[in-house]
Design a protein around this motif. Structure first.
Motif, short mmCIF file in Angstrom:
data_model
loop_
_atom_site.label_atom_id
_atom_site.label_comp_id
_atom_site.label_asym_id
_atom_site.label_seq_id
_atom_site.Cartn_x
_atom_site.Cartn_y
_atom_site.Cartn_z
N THR A 183 0.87 -1.18 0.00
CA THR A 183 0.00 0.00 0.00
C THR A 183 0.91 1.23 0.00
OG1 THR A 183 -0.02 0.14 2.41
CG2 THR A 183 -1.73 -1.22 1.37
N PRO A 184 0.38 2.42 -0.31
CA PRO A 184 1.20 3.62 -0.22
C PRO A 184 1.83 3.79 1.17
CG PRO A 184 -0.78 4.12 -1.45
CD PRO A 184 -0.94 2.72 -0.93
N LEU A 185 1.10 3.40 2.23
CA LEU A 185 1.62 3.52 3.59
C LEU A 185 2.80 2.59 3.82
CD1 LEU A 185 1.36 4.86 6.35
CD2 LEU A 185 -0.30 3.08 6.99
N ILE A 186 2.68 1.33 3.40
CA ILE A 186 3.80 0.38 3.53
C ILE A 186 4.99 0.87 2.71
CG2 ILE A 186 4.58 -1.94 2.87
CD1 ILE A 186 1.87 -3.01 3.79
N LEU A 187 4.69 1.36 1.51
CA LEU A 187 5.76 1.86 0.63
C LEU A 187 6.50 3.04 1.26
CD1 LEU A 187 6.95 1.49 -2.26
CD2 LEU A 187 5.37 3.27 -2.99
N SER A 188 5.79 3.85 2.04
CA SER A 188 6.42 5.03 2.66
C SER A 188 7.56 4.64 3.60
CB SER A 188 5.37 5.85 3.42
OG SER A 188 4.90 5.17 4.57
N ALA A 189 7.48 3.44 4.20
CA ALA A 189 8.55 2.99 5.11
C ALA A 189 9.87 2.85 4.37
CB ALA A 189 8.15 1.66 5.75
N PHE A 190 9.81 2.50 3.09
CA PHE A 190 11.02 2.29 2.30
C PHE A 190 11.72 3.60 1.92
CE2 PHE A 190 8.71 -1.64 1.91
CZ PHE A 190 9.70 -2.61 1.91
N THR A 191 11.04 4.72 2.13
CA THR A 191 11.69 6.01 1.86
C THR A 191 12.64 6.40 3.00
OG1 THR A 191 9.96 7.35 2.95
CG2 THR A 191 9.63 6.80 0.61
N ASN A 192 12.45 5.77 4.18
CA ASN A 192 13.24 6.10 5.38
C ASN A 192 13.13 7.59 5.73
OD1 ASN A 192 14.36 3.46 5.85
ND2 ASN A 192 15.64 3.79 4.05
N ASN A 193 12.03 8.18 5.33
CA ASN A 193 11.78 9.60 5.56
C ASN A 193 10.58 9.73 6.51
OD1 ASN A 193 10.81 12.32 5.29
ND2 ASN A 193 11.86 12.50 3.33
N THR A 194 10.85 10.15 7.75
CA THR A 194 9.79 10.20 8.77
C THR A 194 8.67 11.18 8.38
OG1 THR A 194 11.10 11.81 10.02
CG2 THR A 194 11.27 9.50 10.68
N PHE A 195 9.04 12.27 7.68
CA PHE A 195 8.01 13.22 7.25
C PHE A 195 7.04 12.56 6.28
CE2 PHE A 195 6.59 16.00 3.78
CZ PHE A 195 5.74 16.83 4.50
N VAL A 196 7.58 11.83 5.31
CA VAL A 196 6.75 11.15 4.29
C VAL A 196 5.86 10.10 4.96
CG1 VAL A 196 6.79 9.66 2.24
CG2 VAL A 196 8.38 11.59 2.42
N ILE A 197 6.42 9.34 5.89
CA ILE A 197 5.65 8.28 6.58
C ILE A 197 4.51 8.89 7.40
CG2 ILE A 197 5.75 6.38 8.24
CD1 ILE A 197 8.80 6.19 7.51
#
Length: 316
Positions: A183-197
């Motif tokens: 999901t977009p939320l799970i994918l956000s973890a792979f950015t390692n960017n706390t703002f994005v998550i």
């Protein structure tokens, strides 16, 4: 003499007619043979039309200006649903898969103006089709906003959710890609960017889709599982993990529940996530869930094992 001349004319006259017929037939055949020229002309016109279409497509995907986009979408060869295939992406020296729409790329770039213009100019059917479009890996425009991993791309995501709501639609933040089922939320973890998550988490809740917290990807991991892998030694990531678990409620993102066959397996998973947190974050979860132990703080409760036990005791 006159009689002979008349006989001569009579003899020649019947023979002349077939020659006339053959001549006419030949002329007709000549006309027929001329027709293929019109076919070649049509093939030339179709090839020139194809060139114009390819030129429009290139200009369309290169466009990063709202005013220019309006002009392009009014042209005869305009097709807002055009896609860039894998070989075209490779020719541009870019990575990623094919089947990408203009909206996907603009979401990743974080171009709010062009995205807003696109949504306002298109008719309802085309807009809906564009929002639901998937690339070759099954990612939609929501995934691409997270791929962008920037303040601008997240502003695009927020604006698109609000715009779509204004038009009476709801975008699915639970949408999974085909490759990893992320999901977009799970994918956000792979950015390692706390703002994005945190922003993706907030927008998921704002969109009324709290259930996305419990989704698992192809590797059977939840958003909490992915964050726990990245939380060690990173206070910012620990804070985000604590917030995700708190929002998921007792039992966490894995929906731990007593009496289930998978209870022991899920308990081990949840305990592992809690072990990655410090006392400060564990106290935050306990206070958020209002577990009836009064207002706890890190100085009063400094034993991590006891705090973990309190969190696990809340399991329904």
């Amino acid at each position: 003499m006159r009689l002979r001349v008349a006989q001569t004319v009579e003899r020649r006259h019947p023979a002349a007619r077939p020659r006339d017929r053959r001549h006419r037939r030949a002329r007709r055949v000549g006309r027929r043979r001329h027709n293929p020229c019109s076919c070649s002309c049509s093939s030339v016109s179709s090839s020139s039309s194809s060139i114009i279409s390819k030129t429009w497509k290139r200009d369309y995907f290169d466009c990063n200006n709202a005013a220019a986009l309006r002009v392009l979408l009014k042209m005869p060869d305009a097709n807002a649903l055009s896609r860039r295939e894998r070989h075209e992406v490779a020719m541009e020296g870019e990575g990623g898969c094919g089947g990408r729409t203009y909206l996907m790329e603009q979401m990743q770039k974080g171009n709010v103006e062009t995205v807003q213009t696109l949504m306002s100019v298109l008719d309802e059917r085309t807009r809906k089709e564009l929002l639901q479009a998937r690339d070759d890996n099954g990612s939609c425009c929501l995934h691409y906003a997270v791929y962008g991993a920037s303040v601008e791309s997240m502003a695009c995501l927020e604006m698109l959710l609000l715009e779509n709501e204004r038009y009476g639609g709801v975008l699915d933040m639970a949408a999974k890609d085909f490759q990893d089922e992320s999901t977009p939320l799970i994918l956000s973890a792979f950015t390692n960017n706390t703002f994005v998550i945190e922003k993706t988490l907030l927008l998921t809740g704002t969109n009324g889709q709290q259930e996305v917290l419990y989704e698992r990807d192809k590797g059977n991991a939840t958003i909490a599982g992915h964050l726990a892998q990245r939380a060690r030694g990173d206070k910012g990531m620990k804070n985000v993990l604590a917030k995700v678990i708190a929002l998921a409620g007792p039992g966490g993102c894995g929906k731990l529940k007593r009496g289930e066959k998978t209870y022991l397996m899920k308990k081990k998973e949840f305990s592992g996530q809690l072990n990655e947190l410090d006392c400060e974050q564990l106290v935050y979860i306990i206070n958020y869930w209002k577990l009836g132990f009064g207002k706890l703080n890190a100085s009063a409760m400094t034993e991590k094992k006891k705090l973990i036990e309190i969190v696990l005791m809340a399991t329904p």
